[in-house]
Design a protein around this motif. Sequence first.
Motif, short mmCIF file in Angstrom:
data_model
loop_
_atom_site.label_atom_id
_atom_site.label_comp_id
_atom_site.label_asym_id
_atom_site.label_seq_id
_atom_site.Cartn_x
_atom_site.Cartn_y
_atom_site.Cartn_z
N LEU A 105 103.57 -65.01 -22.96
CA LEU A 105 103.30 -64.53 -23.44
C LEU A 105 101.79 -64.42 -22.95
O LEU A 105 101.10 -65.09 -22.59
N LYS A 106 101.46 -62.68 -22.25
CA LYS A 106 100.66 -63.01 -20.62
C LYS A 106 99.69 -62.40 -21.50
O LYS A 106 99.71 -61.30 -22.07
N ILE A 107 98.81 -62.73 -21.69
CA ILE A 107 97.62 -62.13 -22.49
C ILE A 107 96.39 -62.03 -21.70
O ILE A 107 96.02 -62.61 -20.46
N ARG A 108 95.14 -61.33 -21.67
CA ARG A 108 94.25 -60.68 -20.39
C ARG A 108 93.11 -61.18 -21.75
O ARG A 108 93.20 -59.90 -22.71
N LEU A 109 91.78 -61.33 -21.40
CA LEU A 109 90.79 -61.82 -22.70
C LEU A 109 89.44 -60.97 -21.63
O LEU A 109 89.60 -60.87 -21.10
N PHE A 110 88.63 -60.44 -22.12
CA PHE A 110 87.62 -58.81 -21.65
C PHE A 110 86.66 -59.80 -22.42
O PHE A 110 86.67 -59.18 -23.71
N SER A 111 85.54 -59.92 -21.80
CA SER A 111 84.10 -59.97 -21.86
C SER A 111 83.33 -59.03 -21.09
O SER A 111 83.47 -59.80 -20.36
N GLU A 158 99.86 -53.32 -17.43
CA GLU A 158 101.14 -53.25 -17.37
C GLU A 158 100.68 -54.92 -16.59
O GLU A 158 102.34 -55.52 -17.63
N LEU A 159 100.11 -55.41 -16.41
CA LEU A 159 100.07 -56.76 -16.73
C LEU A 159 100.51 -58.01 -17.10
O LEU A 159 100.67 -58.90 -17.49
N TYR A 160 99.96 -56.98 -18.93
CA TYR A 160 99.45 -58.16 -20.14
C TYR A 160 100.18 -57.68 -21.33
O TYR A 160 100.81 -56.82 -21.15
N ASP A 161 101.06 -58.43 -21.97
CA ASP A 161 101.27 -57.89 -23.33
C ASP A 161 99.92 -58.07 -24.56
O ASP A 161 100.34 -57.23 -25.19
N LEU A 162 99.22 -57.96 -24.23
CA LEU A 162 98.16 -58.16 -24.70
C LEU A 162 96.35 -58.04 -24.03
O LEU A 162 96.66 -58.99 -23.68
N ILE A 163 96.06 -57.41 -24.57
CA ILE A 163 93.92 -57.25 -23.97
C ILE A 163 93.57 -57.30 -25.12
O ILE A 163 93.72 -56.33 -26.05
N ILE A 164 92.65 -58.54 -24.79
CA ILE A 164 91.74 -58.70 -26.60
C ILE A 164 90.45 -58.18 -25.66
O ILE A 164 90.26 -59.30 -24.81
N ASN A 165 89.80 -57.83 -26.56
CA ASN A 165 88.14 -57.60 -26.12
C ASN A 165 86.45 -59.17 -26.57
O ASN A 165 87.27 -57.98 -28.15
#
Length: 283
Positions: A105-111, A158-165
């Motif tokens: 499960l690939k997650i990207r966090l954005f802040s 495309e590198l992630y399943d979820l991008i969370i802001n």
Amino acid sequence: MAIISIAREKYSHGAQVAEKVAAALGYECISREILLEAAHFFHIPEKKLLHSIHDAPNVLERITHGREKYLAYIRAALLEHVKKDNIVYHGYAGHLLIPEIKHVLKIRLFSAKPDRVDVLQKEQKIPPEKALAILKEDDEQRANWTRYLYGRDTHDPELYDLIINLNHLRIQNACDIICLAARSEIYKTTAASRKLISDLAVSSHVKAALQELCDAEVTADGGMVHIRVAGQKIRKTGVAGPDRQKQVGEKIRTDLNREILQITRGIDGVKEVVCDIERPYYT
């Protein structure tokens, strides 16, 4: 049972999110430990490993493949944890080190940058302009590292399943979303994926252990390890005539085969080793 990789920039609350997710799911949470374990096992200074995955590439390392060598150590250490399953890894885009494992499960966090500046400023007690400069440099280095090694942009969705802001969500909200996704059927470890991970862990460990000796292609299947080493280039100086070249070449193959076997047979999970060393050629 899942493997979660959380990519984040510095001071973007990534560690907090990862730790909360791991606690909620009862998983192991890892990050810097990977560097420490790799450094300890392969006798490499942790500082060198840290620079190998952080600093922008330079001309010398492009020639000597220094980064690839150190990343082999880190990949091997990461896979030792991954094969145990139920882990949350955060930092340094861990999923890019293990692309063969499809159920991560690939997650990207954005802040937002102002929020990150505020966190860094308070932690180090520095002016906002200095905090901004530090973050800008760090972000550029990480982006260059990913682009150099994988030809990818860390911001590519495309590198992630979820991008969370995190600008619009609380940390607990982000954790709830990740936990919900991790419980999905698609991310559960199967018998086939478990074997794949086990084989990757063994082959990666062997490849890393051989880094100082040779650059080998390594595969593993249930403890059977196959090692292939391409023909080496040897200077002709002192090696005159085809018969003498053949003698030297065969000795190199014999010595290399012996050293490889000495190194690999003591590695956990290795049951049998087959070496395929090509005949050296001369320049």
